[in-house]
Design an enzyme around this catalytic site. Structure first.
Site, PDB file in Angstrom:
ATOM      1  N   GLY A  46       0.962  -0.897   0.075  1.00 58.97           N
ATOM      2  CA  GLY A  46      -0.501   0.266  -0.304  1.00 58.97           C
ATOM      3  C   GLY A  46       0.782   1.352   0.130  1.00 58.97           C
ATOM      4  CD  GLN A  51       3.238   5.768   2.402  1.00 55.44           C
ATOM      5  OE1 GLN A  51       2.169   5.547   1.985  1.00 55.44           O
ATOM      6  NE2 GLN A  51       4.523   5.808   3.048  1.00 55.44           N
ATOM      7  CB  CYS A  95       5.588   2.495   7.383  1.00 61.13           C
ATOM      8  SG  CYS A  95       4.744   3.328   6.254  1.00 61.13           S
ATOM      9  CG  LEU A  96       6.970   1.396   1.396  1.00 65.74           C
ATOM     10  CD1 LEU A  96       6.389   1.499   0.169  1.00 65.74           C
ATOM     11  CD2 LEU A  96       8.130  -0.409   1.282  1.00 65.74           C
ATOM     12  CG  HIS A 137      -0.528   0.796   7.720  1.00 67.36           C
ATOM     13  ND1 HIS A 137       0.648   0.867   8.236  1.00 67.36           N
ATOM     14  CD2 HIS A 137       0.271   2.212   7.297  1.00 67.36           C
ATOM     15  CE1 HIS A 137       1.796   1.049   8.139  1.00 67.36           C
ATOM     16  NE2 HIS A 137       2.205   1.680   6.936  1.00 67.36           N
ATOM     17  CD  GLU A 138      -0.740   2.536   2.846  1.00 65.33           C
ATOM     18  OE1 GLU A 138      -0.440   3.243   3.168  1.00 65.33           O
ATOM     19  OE2 GLU A 138      -0.046   1.268   2.950  1.00 65.33           O
ATOM     20  CG  HIS A 141       0.733   6.893   5.452  1.00 67.36           C
ATOM     21  ND1 HIS A 141       1.753   7.482   6.064  1.00 67.36           N
ATOM     22  CD2 HIS A 141       0.757   5.508   5.144  1.00 67.36           C
ATOM     23  CE1 HIS A 141       2.673   6.716   6.190  1.00 67.36           C
ATOM     24  NE2 HIS A 141       2.187   5.343   5.747  1.00 67.36           N
TER      25      HIS A 141
HETATM   26 NI    NI Z   1       2.729   3.314   5.382  1.00 66.68          NI
END
Ligand code: NI
Length: 180
Positions: A46, A51, A95-96, A137-138, A141
Site C-alpha cells: 500500500g 508518502q 511502512c515504506l 494504515h494508509e 497516512h
Molecule cells: Ni505506511
C-alpha cells in the site's frame, strides 16, 4: 523516467493532513499510476499520496500480490473514509516511510470503507484481516499519522533514537571526501 521518491521519517511532509480530491484530473491519474509503480517496485502492499510528497487523499493498494505469484490486483482509492469498525486485531506492521522497523499495532479487525475510483464511481469495501489493517494504515497516512504513533512511547522513542543515529551515519558517509 525515474520513480517518485518515497519520503522517510522524520520528513515533516509525512505529518501533513492531506486535502480531499475534488475531481479526477490527468495529473491525478498519472500520480496513481506512478504510486502503483513505486509500490510494486519497493515492494509494498500500500502507498498513500503524502508518502510521495503529494498532500491529497489518494491511496493505492494490493494486498494480494506476491513477487513469486506475480498476480496483481491493484486498487486506487480516492478520498477513502472508514465508516464502520468492528473487533480488534494485532498485526506486525512496517511502512515504506519508516525504514528498518516493524512493530505490532492494534487496530480494528473489520472495517467498511467508502471511497471513489478514478472514474468517480463510489466504492464500498468490507475488509478484514490484512486488508483491513492496510486500509487503516494508509488512511492514517492521509491524516499525517504513522504506525509508530500507535505503539508504546518507549518502543517509539527507541526507534526514533535508532533512526537519528542511522541518519547521522549517512550524513557522515556523504561528507567524507573521496568516498564512493
Ligand atoms: Ni505506511
Amino acid at each position: 523516467m525515474a520513480l517518485r521518491e518515497v519520503l522517510k521519517f522524520p520528513d515533516p511532509r509525512l505529518r501533513q493532513v492531506s486535502e480531499p480530491v475534488s475531481e479526477v484530473t490527468p495529473e491525478l491519474r498519472e500520480l496513481a499510476r506512478d504510486m502503483l509503480e513505486v509500490m510494486y517496485d519497493e515492494p509494498g502492499i500500500g502507498l498513500a499520496a503524502p508518502q510521495v510528497g503529494v498532500p491529497q487523499r489518494l491511496v493505492v493498494m494490493d494486498t494480494e500480490w506476491s513477487e513469486e505469484g506475480g498476480r496483481r490486483n491493484p486498487r486506487v482509492l480516492v478520498n477513502p473514509q472508514i465508516v464502520h469498525r468492528e473487533g480488534r486485531i494485532v498485526w506486525t506492521e512496517g511502512c515504506l516511510s519508516v525504514p528498518d522497523f516493524q512493530a505490532e499495532v492494534e487496530r480494528s479487525e473489520r472495517v467498511r470503507v467508502v471511497a471513489r475510483d478514478l472514474d468517480w464511481k463510489e466504492l464500498e469495501i468490507d475488509a478484514s484481516g490484512l486488508e483491513a489493517v492496510c486500509l487503516q494504515h494508509e488512511i492514517d497516512h492521509l491524516d499525517g499519522i504513522l504506525f509508530i504513533d500507535r505503539i508504546s512511547r518507549l518502543k517509539r522513542s527507541l526507534y526514533v533514537k535508532k533512526r537519528k543515529k542511522a541518519l547521522r551515519l549517512e550524513e557522515q558517509e556523504q561528507a567524507r571526501p573521496g568516498s564512493l
